[in-house]
Design a protein around this motif. Structure first.
Motif, PDB file in Angstrom:
ATOM      1  N   LYS A 153      32.622  64.466  31.776  1.00 51.56           N
ATOM      2  CA  LYS A 153      32.919  63.931  33.113  1.00 51.56           C
ATOM      3  C   LYS A 153      31.685  63.979  34.018  1.00 51.56           C
ATOM      4  CE  LYS A 153      35.487  65.637  37.122  1.00 51.56           C
ATOM      5  NZ  LYS A 153      36.589  66.489  37.587  1.00 51.56           N
ATOM      6  N   TYR A 154      30.822  64.963  33.781  1.00 47.28           N
ATOM      7  CA  TYR A 154      29.616  65.132  34.596  1.00 47.28           C
ATOM      8  C   TYR A 154      28.412  64.405  33.993  1.00 47.28           C
ATOM      9  CZ  TYR A 154      32.674  68.610  36.565  1.00 47.28           C
ATOM     10  OH  TYR A 154      33.752  69.230  37.142  1.00 47.28           O
ATOM     11  N   VAL A 155      28.420  64.245  32.678  1.00 45.31           N
ATOM     12  CA  VAL A 155      27.322  63.559  32.001  1.00 45.31           C
ATOM     13  C   VAL A 155      27.409  62.045  32.223  1.00 45.31           C
ATOM     14  CG1 VAL A 155      26.297  63.065  29.736  1.00 45.31           C
ATOM     15  CG2 VAL A 155      27.013  65.396  30.302  1.00 45.31           C
ATOM     16  N   ALA A 156      28.614  61.507  32.277  1.00 43.41           N
ATOM     17  CA  ALA A 156      28.793  60.057  32.423  1.00 43.41           C
ATOM     18  C   ALA A 156      28.048  59.478  33.639  1.00 43.41           C
ATOM     19  CB  ALA A 156      30.282  59.707  32.470  1.00 43.41           C
ATOM     20  N   PRO A 157      28.110  60.097  34.826  1.00 41.37           N
ATOM     21  CA  PRO A 157      27.353  59.543  35.957  1.00 41.37           C
ATOM     22  C   PRO A 157      25.837  59.571  35.744  1.00 41.37           C
ATOM     23  CG  PRO A 157      29.035  61.061  36.744  1.00 41.37           C
ATOM     24  CD  PRO A 157      28.990  61.188  35.256  1.00 41.37           C
ATOM     25  N   VAL A 158      25.358  60.533  34.974  1.00 36.56           N
ATOM     26  CA  VAL A 158      23.927  60.584  34.652  1.00 36.56           C
ATOM     27  C   VAL A 158      23.557  59.389  33.770  1.00 36.56           C
ATOM     28  CG1 VAL A 158      22.122  61.875  33.442  1.00 36.56           C
ATOM     29  CG2 VAL A 158      23.753  63.086  34.912  1.00 36.56           C
ATOM     30  N   ILE A 159      24.381  59.103  32.773  1.00 35.72           N
ATOM     31  CA  ILE A 159      24.128  57.958  31.905  1.00 35.72           C
ATOM     32  C   ILE A 159      24.179  56.661  32.715  1.00 35.72           C
ATOM     33  CG2 ILE A 159      24.923  56.673  29.870  1.00 35.72           C
ATOM     34  CD1 ILE A 159      23.588  59.446  29.321  1.00 35.72           C
ATOM     35  N   LYS A 160      25.073  56.594  33.673  1.00 31.28           N
ATOM     36  CA  LYS A 160      25.172  55.412  34.552  1.00 31.28           C
ATOM     37  C   LYS A 160      23.856  55.194  35.307  1.00 31.28           C
ATOM     38  CE  LYS A 160      27.732  52.237  36.592  1.00 31.28           C
ATOM     39  NZ  LYS A 160      27.941  50.978  35.909  1.00 31.28           N
TER      40      LYS A 160
ATOM     41  N   GLU B 122      21.500  51.877  34.949  1.00 31.80           N
ATOM     42  CA  GLU B 122      21.120  51.103  36.137  1.00 31.80           C
ATOM     43  C   GLU B 122      19.607  51.060  36.354  1.00 31.80           C
ATOM     44  OE1 GLU B 122      23.476  52.915  39.207  1.00 31.80           O
ATOM     45  OE2 GLU B 122      25.290  51.815  38.611  1.00 31.80           O
ATOM     46  N   SER B 123      18.885  52.020  35.791  1.00 36.89           N
ATOM     47  CA  SER B 123      17.428  52.040  35.936  1.00 36.89           C
ATOM     48  C   SER B 123      16.772  50.883  35.189  1.00 36.89           C
ATOM     49  CB  SER B 123      16.857  53.367  35.424  1.00 36.89           C
ATOM     50  OG  SER B 123      16.871  53.394  33.999  1.00 36.89           O
ATOM     51  N   GLY B 124      17.427  50.398  34.147  1.00 29.38           N
ATOM     52  CA  GLY B 124      16.866  49.313  33.351  1.00 29.38           C
ATOM     53  C   GLY B 124      15.909  49.775  32.265  1.00 29.38           C
ATOM     54  N   TYR B 125      15.641  51.079  32.193  1.00 29.36           N
ATOM     55  CA  TYR B 125      14.765  51.591  31.142  1.00 29.36           C
ATOM     56  C   TYR B 125      15.482  51.554  29.797  1.00 29.36           C
ATOM     57  CZ  TYR B 125      12.103  53.667  35.029  1.00 29.36           C
ATOM     58  OH  TYR B 125      11.380  53.873  36.174  1.00 29.36           O
ATOM     59  N   PRO B 126      14.743  51.290  28.718  1.00 30.12           N
ATOM     60  CA  PRO B 126      15.361  51.397  27.398  1.00 30.12           C
ATOM     61  C   PRO B 126      15.766  52.859  27.155  1.00 30.12           C
ATOM     62  CG  PRO B 126      13.153  50.426  27.247  1.00 30.12           C
ATOM     63  CD  PRO B 126      13.353  50.879  28.656  1.00 30.12           C
TER      64      PRO B 126
ATOM     65  N   THR C 275       9.885  61.867  35.660  1.00 30.20           N
ATOM     66  CA  THR C 275      10.280  62.970  36.538  1.00 30.20           C
ATOM     67  C   THR C 275      11.209  62.497  37.653  1.00 30.20           C
ATOM     68  OG1 THR C 275       8.222  62.760  37.810  1.00 30.20           O
ATOM     69  CG2 THR C 275       8.247  64.372  36.014  1.00 30.20           C
ATOM     70  N   GLN C 276      11.010  61.264  38.125  1.00 28.85           N
ATOM     71  CA  GLN C 276      11.927  60.709  39.125  1.00 28.85           C
ATOM     72  C   GLN C 276      13.330  60.533  38.548  1.00 28.85           C
ATOM     73  OE1 GLN C 276      10.048  57.102  40.460  1.00 28.85           O
ATOM     74  NE2 GLN C 276       8.443  58.199  41.576  1.00 28.85           N
ATOM     75  N   LEU C 277      13.409  60.121  37.288  1.00 29.37           N
ATOM     76  CA  LEU C 277      14.702  59.959  36.638  1.00 29.37           C
ATOM     77  C   LEU C 277      15.403  61.314  36.491  1.00 29.37           C
ATOM     78  CD1 LEU C 277      16.501  57.753  35.486  1.00 29.37           C
ATOM     79  CD2 LEU C 277      15.371  58.088  33.278  1.00 29.37           C
ATOM     80  N   LEU C 278      14.655  62.340  36.131  1.00 28.74           N
ATOM     81  CA  LEU C 278      15.230  63.693  36.060  1.00 28.74           C
ATOM     82  C   LEU C 278      15.741  64.137  37.427  1.00 28.74           C
ATOM     83  CD1 LEU C 278      12.713  65.670  33.824  1.00 28.74           C
ATOM     84  CD2 LEU C 278      15.058  65.022  33.256  1.00 28.74           C
TER      85      LEU C 278
END
Length: 109
Positions: free
Chosen positions: A20-27, A31-35, A54-57
């Motif tokens: 439930k908490y990991v799913a928003p991270v994957i979202k 949305e970032s568009g990175y592979p 580091t910004q993504l983290l």
């Protein structure tokens, strides 16, 4: 430049199941568009600069921070100059070597 980052991030104070908490991270990653490649033990992302990693983290942490009193993050990076597309290329390279081994095994057997 290619920065491959493999990371896992999750709250440690929310019990055994944290999907439930990991799913928003994957979202956020989607949305970032990175592979990226999502795995059962973490996620691999390819960006061009270490600052993007580091910004993504940081964004991933900011999503979990309001929900959790304790967050665990582990990250590792492989940085290579003058290369791109390694998230796919590295897998293809190993698959090609495996196919060669399979072929040799059939010829010998």
């Amino acid at each position: 430049m290619s920065v491959l980052m493999e990371f896992a991030i999750f709250p440690t104070d929310k019990g055994e199941s944290v999907s439930k908490y990991v799913a928003p991270v994957i979202k956020i990653i989607q949305e970032s568009g990175y592979p990226y490649q999502f795995t059962p033990m973490g996620t691999i992302v390819e960006v061009e600069e270490i600052e993007e990693a580091t910004q993504l983290l940081n964004r991933a942490y900011r999503v979990l921070e309001p929900e959790a009193n304790r967050v665990y993050i582990v990250a590792k990076m492989d940085i290579r100059k003058r290369k791109k597309g390694r998230i796919i290329q590295k897998i293809k390279s190993v698959e090609e070597k495996l196919a060669q081994l399979d072929k040799r095994g059939k010829e010998e057997g």
